[in-house]
Design a protein around this motif. Structure first.
Motif, PDB file in Angstrom:
ATOM      1  N   LEU A   1      -5.481   2.770   6.198  1.00  0.00           N
ATOM      2  CA  LEU A   1      -4.589   2.067   6.613  1.00  0.00           C
ATOM      3  C   LEU A   1      -4.728   2.289   7.610  1.00  0.00           C
TER       4      LEU A   1
ATOM      5  N   LEU B   1      -2.986   9.690   1.671  1.00  0.00           N
ATOM      6  CA  LEU B   1      -1.853   9.276   0.996  1.00  0.00           C
ATOM      7  C   LEU B   1      -1.513   9.296  -0.572  1.00  0.00           C
TER       8      LEU B   1
ATOM      9  N   SER C   1      -4.453   6.476   8.132  1.00  0.00           N
ATOM     10  CA  SER C   1      -4.389   7.319   6.762  1.00  0.00           C
ATOM     11  C   SER C   1      -4.716   6.935   5.981  1.00  0.00           C
TER      12      SER C   1
ATOM     13  N   PHE D   1       1.126  -1.267   0.298  1.00  0.00           N
ATOM     14  CA  PHE D   1       0.012   0.014  -0.279  1.00  0.00           C
ATOM     15  C   PHE D   1       0.526   1.654   0.128  1.00  0.00           C
ATOM     16  N   SER D   2       2.669   1.035  -0.117  1.00  0.00           N
ATOM     17  CA  SER D   2       3.165   2.048  -0.606  1.00  0.00           C
ATOM     18  C   SER D   2       3.960   2.117  -1.681  1.00  0.00           C
TER      19      SER D   2
ATOM     20  N   THR E   1      -1.518   2.520  11.067  1.00  0.00           N
ATOM     21  CA  THR E   1      -0.093   2.798  11.445  1.00  0.00           C
ATOM     22  C   THR E   1       1.082   2.779  10.840  1.00  0.00           C
ATOM     23  N   LYS E   2       0.735   0.734  10.480  1.00  0.00           N
ATOM     24  CA  LYS E   2       1.305   0.254   9.467  1.00  0.00           C
ATOM     25  C   LYS E   2       1.477   0.178   8.098  1.00  0.00           C
ATOM     26  N   ALA E   3       0.753   1.060   7.595  1.00  0.00           N
ATOM     27  CA  ALA E   3       0.416   0.865   6.270  1.00  0.00           C
ATOM     28  C   ALA E   3      -0.464  -0.402   5.833  1.00  0.00           C
ATOM     29  N   ARG E   4      -0.848  -0.807   6.299  1.00  0.00           N
ATOM     30  CA  ARG E   4      -1.752  -2.502   5.762  1.00  0.00           C
ATOM     31  C   ARG E   4      -3.300  -1.551   6.181  1.00  0.00           C
TER      32      ARG E   4
END
Length: 232
Positions: free
Chosen positions: A137, A212, A175, A110-111, A139-142
């Motif tokens: 998402l 994002l 995010s 997801f980044s 904090t770990k962009a999951r």
């Protein structure tokens, strides 16, 4: 191809089932592959001719992609397509979408806009209306949740940032990513797309939820508004 009315009247070398058995599925045409699944035609048309009408209708030049455009009611209007065949075709279309999505999931990050677009491509590129998804998402962009925000024209007046962020807050998202499709197949952002992106970004800054990216899906292509510099 000869125009015999029954598959059994074709020569052995022309019958799709026998050709698949002898040469493998990869050597069959799109029409032959669908004909194998349909198995039978109707009076005056064999399975090959019926498959060709589904894949190559007179009103569209999309070829095999037409498989995703039919709905149940439209299929039932085709002579030779009854309830069973219509359901088989719809299930085949859905299965191909899920297979493509499962394949893309292996590289999903997801980044990375490219991997996100690949994962959602089959969900959105065949849609005949604009559809917007909200990806939420942690904090770990999951991914912790996704929801459909709108269907129809996607613009700054139809979509309310307030409703959008209420959804994100309920999921405790830190995010978000916006994603929508352009049915024309061209993912070039419109003025409304850019305005909506700026409104959502500004609202997110106020409440502490970062936008994002905003990804626009076209026909097997995409544009990331983050990569284009519209999101800082």
């Amino acid at each position: 191809m000869k125009k015999e009315n029954r598959i059994s009247e074709l020569s052995f070398e022309e019958r799709p089932y026998e050709r698949c058995e002898r040469f493998g599925a990869s050597n069959l045409t799109n029409t032959e592959l669908l004909a194998v699944l349909l198995r039978t035609g109707t009076r005056g048309e064999n399975a090959l001719q019926l498959a060709e009408k589904i894949l190559y209708p007179v009103f569209s030049q999309k070829g095999i992609l037409n498989l995703h455009q039919w709905n149940y009611e439209q299929l039932r209007k085709i002579k030779g397509i009854g309830k069973v065949k219509a359901i088989q075709i719809l299930c085949l279309s859905e299965l191909t979408k899920r297979l493509a999505k499962a394949t893309a999931q292996e590289g999903l990050n997801f980044s990375t806009p490219a991997s996100i677009a690949k994962y959602y491509m089959e969900d959105l590129r065949h849609a005949t209306q604009e559809q917007m998804k909200l990806l939420m998402l942690n904090t770990k962009a999951r991914l912790i949740g996704e929801t459909d925000i709108s269907k129809g024209t996607v613009n700054a007046t139809v979509i309310s940032p307030r409703e959008l962020f209420l959804e994100a807050l309920q999921k405790n998202a830190v995010s978000i990513i916006l994603m929508h499709n352009h049915p024309s197949g061209d993912p070039t952002p419109s003025r409304e797309d850019v305005l909506l992106t700026k409104r959502v970004q500004e609202a997110g800054e106020l409440i502490g939820i970062e936008l994002l990216d905003h990804i626009i899906i076209g026909n097997n292509c995409y544009i990331s508004l983050k990569e284009k510099g519209f999101i800082k």
